[in-house]
Each structure stands twice: as structure tokens, then as C-alpha cells.
Design a protein around this motif. Structure first.
Motif, mmCIF file in Angstrom:
data_model
loop_
_atom_site.group_PDB
_atom_site.id
_atom_site.type_symbol
_atom_site.label_atom_id
_atom_site.label_comp_id
_atom_site.label_asym_id
_atom_site.label_seq_id
_atom_site.Cartn_x
_atom_site.Cartn_y
_atom_site.Cartn_z
ATOM 1 N N GLN A 173 -75.330 -2.123 -81.846
ATOM 2 C CA GLN A 173 -75.131 -2.220 -80.341
ATOM 3 C C GLN A 173 -75.232 -4.130 -80.223
ATOM 4 O OE1 GLN A 173 -78.090 -0.385 -77.831
ATOM 5 N NE2 GLN A 173 -77.426 1.669 -78.345
ATOM 6 N N GLU A 192 -79.010 11.468 -74.471
ATOM 7 C CA GLU A 192 -79.178 10.410 -75.151
ATOM 8 C C GLU A 192 -80.852 10.248 -75.327
ATOM 9 O OE1 GLU A 192 -75.391 7.471 -74.309
ATOM 10 O OE2 GLU A 192 -77.415 6.944 -73.175
ATOM 11 N N PHE A 221 -89.535 -2.304 -70.201
ATOM 12 C CA PHE A 221 -88.085 -2.480 -69.716
ATOM 13 C C PHE A 221 -88.348 -2.103 -68.091
ATOM 14 C CE2 PHE A 221 -85.370 -1.769 -73.310
ATOM 15 C CZ PHE A 221 -84.345 -2.805 -73.111
ATOM 16 N N LYS A 238 -80.898 8.610 -63.059
ATOM 17 C CA LYS A 238 -81.615 8.617 -64.232
ATOM 18 C C LYS A 238 -83.150 8.841 -63.982
ATOM 19 C CE LYS A 238 -79.509 4.708 -66.706
ATOM 20 N NZ LYS A 238 -79.594 3.688 -67.684
ATOM 21 N N GLU A 278 -89.846 1.499 -68.181
ATOM 22 C CA GLU A 278 -89.866 2.079 -69.463
ATOM 23 C C GLU A 278 -90.610 1.326 -70.536
ATOM 24 O OE1 GLU A 278 -86.274 3.599 -70.945
ATOM 25 O OE2 GLU A 278 -86.228 5.461 -69.677
ATOM 26 N N LYS A 279 -91.449 1.756 -71.258
ATOM 27 C CA LYS A 279 -92.086 1.298 -72.599
ATOM 28 C C LYS A 279 -90.855 0.872 -73.388
ATOM 29 C CE LYS A 279 -95.254 1.645 -76.142
ATOM 30 N NZ LYS A 279 -95.621 0.034 -76.188
ATOM 31 N N GLY A 285 -76.239 1.518 -65.507
ATOM 32 C CA GLY A 285 -75.438 2.387 -66.464
ATOM 33 C C GLY A 285 -74.589 1.226 -67.283
ATOM 34 N N GLY A 286 -74.077 1.534 -68.117
ATOM 35 C CA GLY A 286 -73.122 0.743 -69.374
ATOM 36 C C GLY A 286 -73.918 -0.383 -69.743
ATOM 37 N N GLY A 287 -75.181 -0.445 -69.763
ATOM 38 C CA GLY A 287 -75.816 -1.445 -70.566
ATOM 39 C C GLY A 287 -76.277 -2.413 -69.356
ATOM 40 N N GLU A 313 -81.410 9.073 -71.172
ATOM 41 C CA GLU A 313 -80.627 9.594 -70.089
ATOM 42 C C GLU A 313 -79.643 10.666 -70.324
ATOM 43 O OE1 GLU A 313 -78.042 6.742 -68.559
ATOM 44 O OE2 GLU A 313 -77.257 6.049 -70.391
ATOM 45 N N LYS A 330 -85.922 -0.929 -65.256
ATOM 46 C CA LYS A 330 -84.298 -0.450 -65.449
ATOM 47 C C LYS A 330 -84.046 0.216 -63.925
ATOM 48 C CE LYS A 330 -83.969 1.762 -69.693
ATOM 49 N NZ LYS A 330 -83.520 3.116 -70.539
ATOM 50 N N LEU A 363 -89.274 0.697 -76.751
ATOM 51 C CA LEU A 363 -89.582 1.233 -78.205
ATOM 52 C C LEU A 363 -88.980 0.322 -79.305
ATOM 53 C CD1 LEU A 363 -88.910 5.200 -77.744
ATOM 54 C CD2 LEU A 363 -91.168 3.789 -77.338
ATOM 55 N N THR A 419 -81.445 -0.428 -83.015
ATOM 56 C CA THR A 419 -80.770 -0.966 -81.856
ATOM 57 C C THR A 419 -80.746 -2.635 -81.913
ATOM 58 O OG1 THR A 419 -82.652 -0.762 -80.615
ATOM 59 C CG2 THR A 419 -80.710 1.118 -80.430
ATOM 60 N N HIS A 426 -80.808 4.735 -81.463
ATOM 61 C CA HIS A 426 -80.239 5.289 -80.389
ATOM 62 C C HIS A 426 -79.424 6.714 -80.934
ATOM 63 C CE1 HIS A 426 -77.594 5.683 -76.538
ATOM 64 N NE2 HIS A 426 -77.116 6.539 -77.140
HETATM 65 P P1 ADP Z 1 -77.179 2.457 -69.979
HETATM 66 O O1 ADP Z 1 -76.963 3.571 -69.067
HETATM 67 O O2 ADP Z 1 -76.778 1.131 -69.363
HETATM 68 O O3 ADP Z 1 -76.255 2.519 -71.284
HETATM 69 P P2 ADP Z 1 -79.072 3.316 -71.685
HETATM 70 O O4 ADP Z 1 -80.619 3.832 -70.946
HETATM 71 O O5 ADP Z 1 -78.297 4.496 -72.112
HETATM 72 O O6 ADP Z 1 -78.499 2.446 -70.475
HETATM 73 O O7 ADP Z 1 -79.563 2.189 -72.694
HETATM 74 C C1 ADP Z 1 -78.767 1.573 -73.293
HETATM 75 C C2 ADP Z 1 -79.404 1.111 -74.586
HETATM 76 O O8 ADP Z 1 -80.523 0.343 -74.346
HETATM 77 C C3 ADP Z 1 -79.909 1.829 -75.689
HETATM 78 O O9 ADP Z 1 -79.113 2.441 -76.476
HETATM 79 C C4 ADP Z 1 -81.298 1.112 -76.233
HETATM 80 O O10 ADP Z 1 -80.585 0.386 -77.298
HETATM 81 C C5 ADP Z 1 -81.603 0.349 -75.195
HETATM 82 N N1 ADP Z 1 -82.789 0.988 -74.576
HETATM 83 C C6 ADP Z 1 -82.840 1.570 -73.401
HETATM 84 N N2 ADP Z 1 -84.014 2.035 -72.963
HETATM 85 C C7 ADP Z 1 -84.712 1.413 -73.952
HETATM 86 C C8 ADP Z 1 -86.405 1.559 -74.429
HETATM 87 N N3 ADP Z 1 -86.998 2.140 -73.443
HETATM 88 N N4 ADP Z 1 -86.826 0.914 -75.405
HETATM 89 C C9 ADP Z 1 -85.935 0.440 -76.411
HETATM 90 N N5 ADP Z 1 -84.489 0.360 -76.176
HETATM 91 C C10 ADP Z 1 -83.950 0.862 -74.879
#
Ligand code: ADP
Length: 453
Positions: free
Chosen positions: A232, A275, A156, A117, A200-201, A163-165, A288, A158, A203, A437, A208
């Protein structure tokens, strides 16, 4: 040269879906299965099947040598990974390359660059794509603290390889930062074997919205528009639709153009998804890339009429895209994920035996599933029972048709997300297209299916 025999390195509905596409192309399909899946539909549907180990995925569907050996001994020329398991594992792509097997997906080095990522964000910044604000790459506690002060809480943390939430943690204030950092890093280390974090900030509210692409080896890029995936639970998608009610034509065109440019810059190949989060400012920010087919791909198939799996196979065989630019599309599509889990108990998995299974029929309805009456949902894998995909000319008609289809669907023996989906479809937020979201969490207590009995 088109393949004559392809191995499907997956299980469940996606393995069934890929076997069907192969058969439609006149290609033989070889299935692999763990002993828990001996009687599964993907095994029955394939022309041959090879047992690759015991039920735990780490000893079967994730075992690279077993899968490569299965492909070699059955004389396959290519491997389709589906989604999940090894689909985004560059080591698997290299193992296929080394054995002379065509991996149906992007090349290993593209996957390495985009699957990480942090590196993906670097590449996208270089291509001029707007990002969610945060640290420039993996950061230690001090850099995270500075970035958090600059971006403002909440933030956040991360996992670089998450991945996968999973591997995401919200930090709401300065006091929580140090302990949050240690906990998130330990979690990432335990789950992914790598404790590196970036910031990450958050948002909020955010939507999404993701762009589907197909790329050929001559540099041809086709964008298939967007999927809105903001409904979600725990950062995992439950309902997806296309087009997104949040995009105007101008923003949509801008996003597709940006993604096409990024694909050219990084030399992307085959199917992929970029995404984004739409922030409160209405702007789009990259989060990502997914270097594979996604669960929700049928939504894009419904509005474009393009079979993504068939295209993946054709592209991997060296054929060119017939179209480039922005794919024409028509109407509106919605996908509902029916999971065996209990929304009233925090979406706890509810594996078991499906005693009754009556899928809906009729115009504009597609069901992707590997269920039959009497099917076991093994506790070892994901809890997806079926995907209900509905198409109609307009969004209101598509919603009405989805409600009809879900009402016709009967699943007995296990608790599912069917009632929750019906509640969401009936909500003012979904009907108005005005959701984010966090909407599902905010509806907690208001939706009958989200209140403990
Ligand atoms: P994964 O790879 O685990 O699926 P993602 O980066 O795709 O993780 O993020 C999954 C979900 O998490 C996004 O669809 C969103 O709802 C939330 N999310 C991720 N990053 C942010 C962020 N910077 N601000 C707000 N929500 C976020």
C-alpha cells in the motif's frame, strides 16, 4: 425473475466490467455518463446511455435523483453501483427502493449498520470476532486519552465515517494527542461532514488480509478465501494477491468461519468484504466491512473461478447460491493496479492523454480497463488506468507471469505505477512473501522507481 435491463451507476473500468457481466447474462445494460465521459468505452459498450451532468462527480455520478431518473426513464429494473461513488450510500439504496428499483448489493439497513465503522465494530464484537483494540465507539478527547494510555502509543484517530484511506491520523505521543484530535476532527468534518472520531491501536507490523463473501436471501453464505493487500501507499492498496503468503490453513479456515458466522448474525446479503489486520501476534483483528464489490475482486475470481459480478446480479434477482461454505480454489492470483500517478513525487496524480496503450496478452492474464489509445484520464475521477490480473498454479509462477505481463504492457503519455510494481515484484520482501503494510514506505530510496530522478 432475472432482470431484462439494468442501469450501471458508475464509470471507468468497473462500469465496463459490469456491462460485460450483464451482457453475458443476456441482460441489457444502460450506462450513465458525465459530459467528461461522453466518448468513454462504458458508454459505447452499453445498449443505451444517459447523460447525468457535468464532469464534477458531485454534479453527476453522485447525484442520486439524476441516476434514479435515468433508470426509470429507460425502464431498468435494477441498478449496479460498482465501487466508489454511491456504492456504499444507504440513501441511494433507499432511493432505489422507493422507486421500485432493485439495488444490486446489501439492503440499506445492513449497509447503514456495517458502513459506519464504529457500528460495524460493535456488531462484530457481538458476533465474537476479534477487533483491533481501541475505544468502544466514538470517543471524546478524554476517552481517547484514557484508551491511548491503555493501548500504548502510537495510536490511530479515525473518522467514524471515513474511507478510501482518508480520515486517519497517527498520534505518536501524549503531547500530540490534543492537537491531533482537534486536527483530525476538523479534517473529518470537512471531508465527510461529520467530525466524530474513534481510536485504534496502531498494529505494527501489520498485514491487511480480507475475506470475500457472497450471501443469499435464504441465509446461505459462501466464503471465497482471502486477499492479501499489504502493498500500500498512503493506506491505499497497489498490489493484491490470493492466497495470502501470511496465512496457514488453520488461520485461514478460522477467519472464513468467523466471517461466515458474522454474516449470519448481521443478516448480510450479496457480495461483501471483511477486512482484517494480522498483527505482530499473528492474530487477526477486524477493521471494517465493505458492503460492495471491491477493486481487487478479480483476484478472488481467478482462484475460485466464480464470477462475482454475475453472482451479485443473480443474488439480487432472488436466486440462491449454488454452493455454501468455503469455495474451492486453485492456484495463485496477483493483481497490479496501474495508476496514472508519479511514485517518485509522492504518488501525485498524473492525469493526461494516454498516447499509447498496448495491454499484455497471453495465458493467465486478464486486463480490466477502460483505456484506449488516445483516451483522456480526466482529472475529476480516480487515476486507475488498468488492473493487470494474473493467474498461475503456484506463487513463484504467478510472480514470473506478472513480471512478463507488466513488461509487455505499454502505456505512453502519462506516468504510471508500472515500474514501481516491477520493482516491488523483484524485491526480496515480495518474493519471500514476507511483507507488511509499511514495506512499500520502507523500500523508499531502495527502489529505483521510488527515487526522484
Ligand atoms: P479505509 O476505509 O480508509 O480504506 P481502513 O480502515 O480500511 O481505511 O484502513 C486502511 C489501511 O490503513 C489498512 O489496510 C492498514 O494499512 C492501515 N490501518 C488501518 N487501521 C490500522 C491500525 N489500527 N493499525 C495499523 N494499520 C492500520
Amino acid at each position: 425473475m432475472m432482470f431484462t435491463r439494468v442501469l450501471v451507476a458508475n464509470r471507468g473500468e468497473i462500469a465496463v466490467r459490469v456491462v460485460r457481466a450483464l451482457h453475458e447474462l443476456g441482460i441489457e445494460a444502460v450506462a450513465v455518463y458525465s459530459t467528461a465521459d461522453r466518448d468513454a468505452p462504458h458508454v459505447e459498450l452499453a445498449d443505451q446511455a444517459v447523460c447525468i451532468g457535468p464532469p464534477p462527480a458531485a454534479e453527476s455520478y453522485l447525484r442520486i435523483p439524476n441516476i434514479v431518473a435515468a433508470a426509470e426513464t429507460t425502464g431498468c429494473e435494477a441498478v449496479h453501483p460498482g465501487y466508489g461513488f454511491l456504492a456504499e450510500n444507504p440513501a441511494f439504496v433507499r432511493a432505489c427502493d422507493d422507486s421500485g428499483l432493485v439495488f444490486i448489493g446489501p439492503p440499506a439497513e445492513v449497509m447503514e449498520r456495517m458502513g459506519d465503522k464504529v457500528r460495524a465494530k460493535e456488531q462484530m464484537r457481538a458476533a465474537g470476532i476479534p477487533l483491533v483494540p481501541g475505544t468502544d465507539g466514538v470517543a471524546g478527547l478524554d476517552a481517547v486519552r484514557r484508551a491511548a494510555q491503555e493501548a500504548g502509543f502510537p495510536v490511530f484517530l479515525k473518522a467514524a465515517v471515513g474511507g478510501g484511506g482518508k480520515g486517519m491520523r497517527v498520534v505518536r505521543s501524549e503531547d500530540e494527542l490534543e492537537s491531533g484530535y482537534a486536527a483530525a476532527s476538523a479534517e473529518a468534518e470537512a471531508a465527510f461532514g461529520d467530525g466524530s472520531l474513534y481510536l485504534e491501536k496502531v498494529l505494527s507490523p501489520a498485514r491487511h488480509v480480507e475475506i470475500q463473501v457472497l450471501c443469499d436471501a435464504e441465509g446461505g453464505v459462501l466464503t471465497l478465501g482471502e486477499r492479501e493487500c499489504s502493498i500500500q501507499r498512503r493506506h491505499q492498496k497497489l498490489i493484491e494477491e490470493s492466497p495470502s503468503p501470511a496465512l496457514d490453513d488453520e488461520t485461514r479456515a478460522e477467519m472464513e468461519t468467523a466471517v461466515a458466522r458474522a454474516c449470519a448474525t448481521i443478516g448480510y446479503r450479496n457480495a461483501g468484504t471483511f477486512e482484517f489486520l494480522l498483527g505482530p501476534d499473528g492474530g487477526f483483528h477486524f477493521i471494517e466491512a465493505n458492503c460492495r464489490l471491491q477493486v481487487e475482486h478479480p483476484v478472488s475470481e481467478a482462484v475460485t473461478g466464480i464470477d462475482l459480478v454475475r453472482e451479485q446480479v443473480r443474488l439480487a434477482a432472488g436466486e440462491r447460491l449454488e454452493l455454501a461454505g468455503r469455495a474451492p480454489r486453485r492456484g495463485h492470483a496477483i493483481e497490479i493496479r496501474i495508476n496514472a500517478e508519479d511514485p517518485a513525487r509522492g504518488f501525485a496524480p498524473a492525469p493526461g492523454t494516454v498516447t499509447r496503450f498496448r495491454p499484455p496478452l497471453g495465458a493467465g492474464v486478464r486486463i480490466d480497463t477502460a483505456m484506449r489509445e488516445g483516451s483522456e484520464i480526466p482529472p475529476y475521477y480516480d487515476s486507475l488506468v488498468a488492473k493487470v490480473i494474473v493467474w498461475d498454479e503456484t506463487r513463484p509462477a504467478a510472480i514470473a507471469r506478472t513480471v512478463r505481463a507488466l513488461s509487455d504492457l505499454e502505456v505512453g503519455g502519462v506516468t504510471t505505477t508500472r515500474e514501481l510494481a516491477l520493482d516491488v515484484l523483484a524485491s526480496q520482501e515480495f518474493q519471500g512473501g514476507d511483507y507488511s503494510t509499511s514495506t512499500l514506505a520502507e523500500l523508499q530510496g531502495r527502489l529505483p522507481s521510488l527515487s526522484p530522478a
